[in-house]
Design an enzyme around this catalytic site. Structure first.
Site, PDB file in Angstrom:
ATOM      1  CE1 TYR A  71      90.088  -2.273 -28.055  1.00  0.00           C
ATOM      2  CE2 TYR A  71      91.232  -1.849 -30.215  1.00  0.00           C
ATOM      3  CZ  TYR A  71      90.383  -1.240 -29.152  1.00  0.00           C
ATOM      4  OH  TYR A  71      89.775  -0.212 -29.260  1.00  0.00           O
ATOM      5  CG  HIS A 119      81.535   2.577 -25.505  1.00  0.00           C
ATOM      6  ND1 HIS A 119      82.229   3.657 -25.055  1.00  0.00           N
ATOM      7  CD2 HIS A 119      80.393   3.234 -26.125  1.00  0.00           C
ATOM      8  CE1 HIS A 119      81.682   4.784 -25.317  1.00  0.00           C
ATOM      9  NE2 HIS A 119      80.318   4.706 -25.895  1.00  0.00           N
ATOM     10  CB  CYS A 184      82.149 -13.667 -44.666  1.00  0.00           C
ATOM     11  SG  CYS A 184      83.496 -12.362 -43.690  1.00  0.00           S
TER      12      CYS A 184
HETATM   13  C1  BJW Z   1      89.053   8.999 -12.173  1.00  0.00           C
HETATM   14  C2  BJW Z   1      90.143   8.402 -11.578  1.00  0.00           C
HETATM   15  C3  BJW Z   1      89.690   7.736 -10.716  1.00  0.00           C
HETATM   16  C4  BJW Z   1      90.994   9.180 -13.386  1.00  0.00           C
HETATM   17  N1  BJW Z   1      88.714   7.906 -10.060  1.00  0.00           N
HETATM   18  N2  BJW Z   1      87.852   9.074 -11.825  1.00  0.00           N
HETATM   19  C5  BJW Z   1      80.455  16.022 -32.897  1.00  0.00           C
HETATM   20  C6  BJW Z   1      79.547  16.303 -31.608  1.00  0.00           C
HETATM   21  C7  BJW Z   1      79.208  15.379 -31.079  1.00  0.00           C
HETATM   22  C8  BJW Z   1      79.242  14.005 -31.306  1.00  0.00           C
HETATM   23  C9  BJW Z   1      80.063  13.662 -32.293  1.00  0.00           C
HETATM   24  C10 BJW Z   1      80.845  14.554 -33.000  1.00  0.00           C
HETATM   25  N3  BJW Z   1      81.487  13.949 -34.129  1.00  0.00           N
HETATM   26  C11 BJW Z   1      81.056  12.624 -33.869  1.00  0.00           C
HETATM   27  C12 BJW Z   1      80.364  12.300 -32.881  1.00  0.00           C
HETATM   28  C13 BJW Z   1      80.020  11.064 -32.330  1.00  0.00           C
HETATM   29  C14 BJW Z   1      80.885  10.279 -31.517  1.00  0.00           C
HETATM   30  C15 BJW Z   1      81.558  11.416 -30.381  1.00  0.00           C
HETATM   31  O1  BJW Z   1      81.003  11.238 -29.299  1.00  0.00           O
HETATM   32  N4  BJW Z   1      82.520  11.991 -30.620  1.00  0.00           N
HETATM   33  C16 BJW Z   1      82.998  12.981 -29.574  1.00  0.00           C
HETATM   34  C17 BJW Z   1      84.301  12.588 -29.252  1.00  0.00           C
HETATM   35  C18 BJW Z   1      83.159  14.443 -30.089  1.00  0.00           C
HETATM   36  N5  BJW Z   1      80.294   9.365 -31.084  1.00  0.00           N
HETATM   37  C19 BJW Z   1      80.234   8.003 -31.832  1.00  0.00           C
HETATM   38  O2  BJW Z   1      80.912   7.953 -32.851  1.00  0.00           O
HETATM   39  C20 BJW Z   1      79.700   6.876 -31.098  1.00  0.00           C
HETATM   40  N6  BJW Z   1      78.552   6.351 -31.836  1.00  0.00           N
HETATM   41  C21 BJW Z   1      77.834   7.112 -32.449  1.00  0.00           C
HETATM   42  O3  BJW Z   1      77.608   8.275 -32.242  1.00  0.00           O
HETATM   43  O4  BJW Z   1      76.819   6.394 -33.276  1.00  0.00           O
HETATM   44  C22 BJW Z   1      76.053   7.319 -34.249  1.00  0.00           C
HETATM   45  C23 BJW Z   1      76.912   7.909 -35.193  1.00  0.00           C
HETATM   46  C24 BJW Z   1      77.068   7.076 -36.172  1.00  0.00           C
HETATM   47  C25 BJW Z   1      77.949   7.659 -37.371  1.00  0.00           C
HETATM   48  C26 BJW Z   1      78.274   8.947 -37.400  1.00  0.00           C
HETATM   49  C27 BJW Z   1      77.806   9.828 -36.476  1.00  0.00           C
HETATM   50  C28 BJW Z   1      76.956   9.198 -35.362  1.00  0.00           C
HETATM   51  C29 BJW Z   1      80.463   5.848 -30.523  1.00  0.00           C
HETATM   52  C30 BJW Z   1      81.356   6.269 -29.544  1.00  0.00           C
HETATM   53  C31 BJW Z   1      82.356   5.082 -29.223  1.00  0.00           C
HETATM   54  C32 BJW Z   1      83.454   5.445 -28.428  1.00  0.00           C
HETATM   55  N7  BJW Z   1      84.559   4.576 -28.411  1.00  0.00           N
HETATM   56  C33 BJW Z   1      85.530   4.341 -27.378  1.00  0.00           C
HETATM   57  C34 BJW Z   1      86.681   3.245 -27.703  1.00  0.00           C
HETATM   58  C35 BJW Z   1      86.011   1.796 -27.103  1.00  0.00           C
HETATM   59  C36 BJW Z   1      86.706   0.715 -27.376  1.00  0.00           C
HETATM   60  C37 BJW Z   1      87.888   0.697 -26.468  1.00  0.00           C
HETATM   61  O5  BJW Z   1      87.647   0.682 -25.229  1.00  0.00           O
HETATM   62  O6  BJW Z   1      89.100   0.506 -27.168  1.00  0.00           O
HETATM   63  O7  BJW Z   1      84.928   4.379 -26.096  1.00  0.00           O
HETATM   64  S1  BJW Z   1      86.344   5.981 -27.424  1.00  0.00           S
HETATM   65  C38 BJW Z   1      86.660   6.051 -25.675  1.00  0.00           C
HETATM   66  O8  BJW Z   1      86.090   7.193 -25.059  1.00  0.00           O
HETATM   67  C39 BJW Z   1      86.308   4.830 -25.144  1.00  0.00           C
HETATM   68  C40 BJW Z   1      85.428   5.302 -23.752  1.00  0.00           C
HETATM   69  O9  BJW Z   1      84.593   4.328 -23.255  1.00  0.00           O
HETATM   70  C41 BJW Z   1      85.071   6.907 -24.158  1.00  0.00           C
HETATM   71  C42 BJW Z   1      84.655   7.468 -22.958  1.00  0.00           C
HETATM   72  O10 BJW Z   1      86.159   7.689 -22.305  1.00  0.00           O
HETATM   73  P1  BJW Z   1      85.819   7.861 -20.563  1.00  0.00           P
HETATM   74  O11 BJW Z   1      85.477   6.497 -20.079  1.00  0.00           O
HETATM   75  O12 BJW Z   1      85.169   8.957 -20.221  1.00  0.00           O
HETATM   76  O13 BJW Z   1      87.512   8.066 -20.289  1.00  0.00           O
HETATM   77  P2  BJW Z   1      88.257   9.195 -20.421  1.00  0.00           P
HETATM   78  O14 BJW Z   1      89.873   8.916 -20.415  1.00  0.00           O
HETATM   79  O15 BJW Z   1      88.225  10.446 -21.344  1.00  0.00           O
HETATM   80  O16 BJW Z   1      88.229  10.031 -19.006  1.00  0.00           O
HETATM   81  C43 BJW Z   1      88.536   9.319 -17.894  1.00  0.00           C
HETATM   82  C44 BJW Z   1      88.027  10.134 -16.553  1.00  0.00           C
HETATM   83  O17 BJW Z   1      88.353   9.538 -15.407  1.00  0.00           O
HETATM   84  C45 BJW Z   1      88.749  11.460 -16.550  1.00  0.00           C
HETATM   85  O18 BJW Z   1      87.830  12.627 -16.595  1.00  0.00           O
HETATM   86  C46 BJW Z   1      89.525  11.313 -15.090  1.00  0.00           C
HETATM   87  O19 BJW Z   1      89.725  12.675 -14.563  1.00  0.00           O
HETATM   88  C47 BJW Z   1      88.901  10.284 -14.433  1.00  0.00           C
HETATM   89  N8  BJW Z   1      89.592   9.784 -13.583  1.00  0.00           N
HETATM   90  N9  BJW Z   1      91.288   8.593 -12.325  1.00  0.00           N
HETATM   91  C48 BJW Z   1      87.770   8.437 -10.551  1.00  0.00           C
HETATM   92  N10 BJW Z   1      90.803   6.910  -9.761  1.00  0.00           N
END
Ligand code: BJW
Length: 282
Positions: A71, A119, A184
């Site tokens: 981070y 997020h 805390c």
């Molecule tokens: C371009 C480009 C260019 C490249 N132009 N495009 C089973 C089923 C369903 C849900 C769940 C499950 N098991 C667990 C869950 C819930 C879970 C989840 O979704 N899991 C799935 C992965 C299965 N979700 C959670 O836990 C969330 N909370 C929640 O649901 O609370 C209720 C709950 C509580 C307790 C238990 C269960 C539920 C919280 C989610 C938090 C996600 N956190 C992160 C880290 C954040 C901190 C940090 O930044 O360090 O967030 S993970 C990471 O993924 C980050 C991102 O915001 C997030 C999404 O990623 P993103 O932005 O889509 O990036 P990429 O890399 O995946 O994609 C990039 C894209 O850009 C690609 O498509 C490229 O092609 C494209 N690209 N260059 C345009 N130039």
């Protein structure tokens, strides 16, 4: 040759012009051309670690120093990155259209009025202890704490990001050297971002729900996200239920495996967001 209907810029412009309520969902790809790495795919590694595994409570409990190096590196890089033309095009749309709401999964931005940071933020710090509610907003300290002082000089200005990992010489930071919570006095300080298994901010979610229920969403832009993470990805299907047309802007959007999912009336622009959004939103 006529453009395929899914990537016809003129029909998109017509839809945009006739849309009142517009929603966007953004992901890491939006900031890719600012030099900030994505989570999944080629860019999704820091040192030899999978970025989606480093941003977790499990990793923080196992090796908080390593997670802070990750981070600290991202804070350092974000502070040096510049908004790209896609960020500017979205900001211009927000100025023109009061009924535009932008949801971002990215943690690299400062939320103005029409932006919801699903997020959290790299520049919020909170306590990692269960039940402690200490939080500090807008902490731009770089280094965040003394052990995170960069071990190497930055390259000269003008050199494109991503920067070299300024901590590449630091192999380990012992837990005792990391700052603890001033309230805390027990928990370690941690980045104010949302990790897997953690709830998104309740008030923010309520506000988004109210906005969604306020009226029909006419058009939804899905920019630079793999849409694999919930609840963020769920907004796409919710907007569809409203009858919204979906426009995906992502270099992978026109891949064969993606094209078959596109429904009639929806758009897919398989290009860099920084290149295509300014043309699409002009
Ligand atoms: C371009 C480009 C260019 C490249 N132009 N495009 C089973 C089923 C369903 C849900 C769940 C499950 N098991 C667990 C869950 C819930 C879970 C989840 O979704 N899991 C799935 C992965 C299965 N979700 C959670 O836990 C969330 N909370 C929640 O649901 O609370 C209720 C709950 C509580 C307790 C238990 C269960 C539920 C919280 C989610 C938090 C996600 N956190 C992160 C880290 C954040 C901190 C940090 O930044 O360090 O967030 S993970 C990471 O993924 C980050 C991102 O915001 C997030 C999404 O990623 P993103 O932005 O889509 O990036 P990429 O890399 O995946 O994609 C990039 C894209 O850009 C690609 O498509 C490229 O092609 C494209 N690209 N260059 C345009 N130039």
């Amino acid at each position: 040759l006529p453009m395929a209907p899914h990537n016809d810029v003129e029909s998109f412009h017509e839809v945009l012009r006739s849309s009142r309520r517009v929603l966007a969902l953004c992901g890491a790809g939006l900031s890719a051309s600012s030099g900030l790495p994505t989570f999944r795919g080629a860019g999704g590694y820091w040192r030899s670690h999978d970025a989606t595994k480093l941003g977790t409570m499990r990793a923080f409990k196992t090796d908080p120093g390593m997670v802070w190096l990750f981070y600290g590196y991202r804070r350092h890089t974000c502070l040096r990155a510049r908004p790209n033309p896609a960020h500017r095009a979205l900001a211009a749309l927000a100025r023109e259209n009061q009924d535009f709401l932008c949801l971002t999964q990215n943690v690299d931005s400062h939320p103005p009025e029409q932006l919801r940071t699903l997020h959290g933020s790299l520049f919020d710090i909170k306590c990692s202890a269960d039940g402690c509610d200490w939080v500090q907003h807008d902490n731009f300290d770089d280094p965040f704490c003394p052990p995170l002082a960069p071990a190497s000089e930055d390259p000269p200005p003008g050199r494109p990001l991503p920067l070299l990992d300024p901590y590449h010489r630091i192999k380990h930071i012992p837990e005792e050297e990391l700052p603890t919570c001033p309230k805390c006095k027990d928990g370690l300080q941690r980045p104010g971002v949302v990790w897997f298994g953690e709830e998104l901010d309740e008030d923010m979610m309520k506000g988004i729900n109210e906005w969604m229920n306020d009226g029909k969403v006419d058009l939804m832009l899905v920019v630079g996200t793999s849409a694999q993470v919930w609840p963020a990805a769920g907004y796409i299907s919710r907007a569809k239920l409203h009858g919204a047309r979906i426009a995906t802007i992502n270099p992978e959007a026109e891949d064969e495996t993606e094209l078959y999912k596109i429904q009639p009336g929806d758009f897919a622009f398989g290009r860099d967001a920084a290149e295509s959004l300014p043309l699409l939103l002009e």
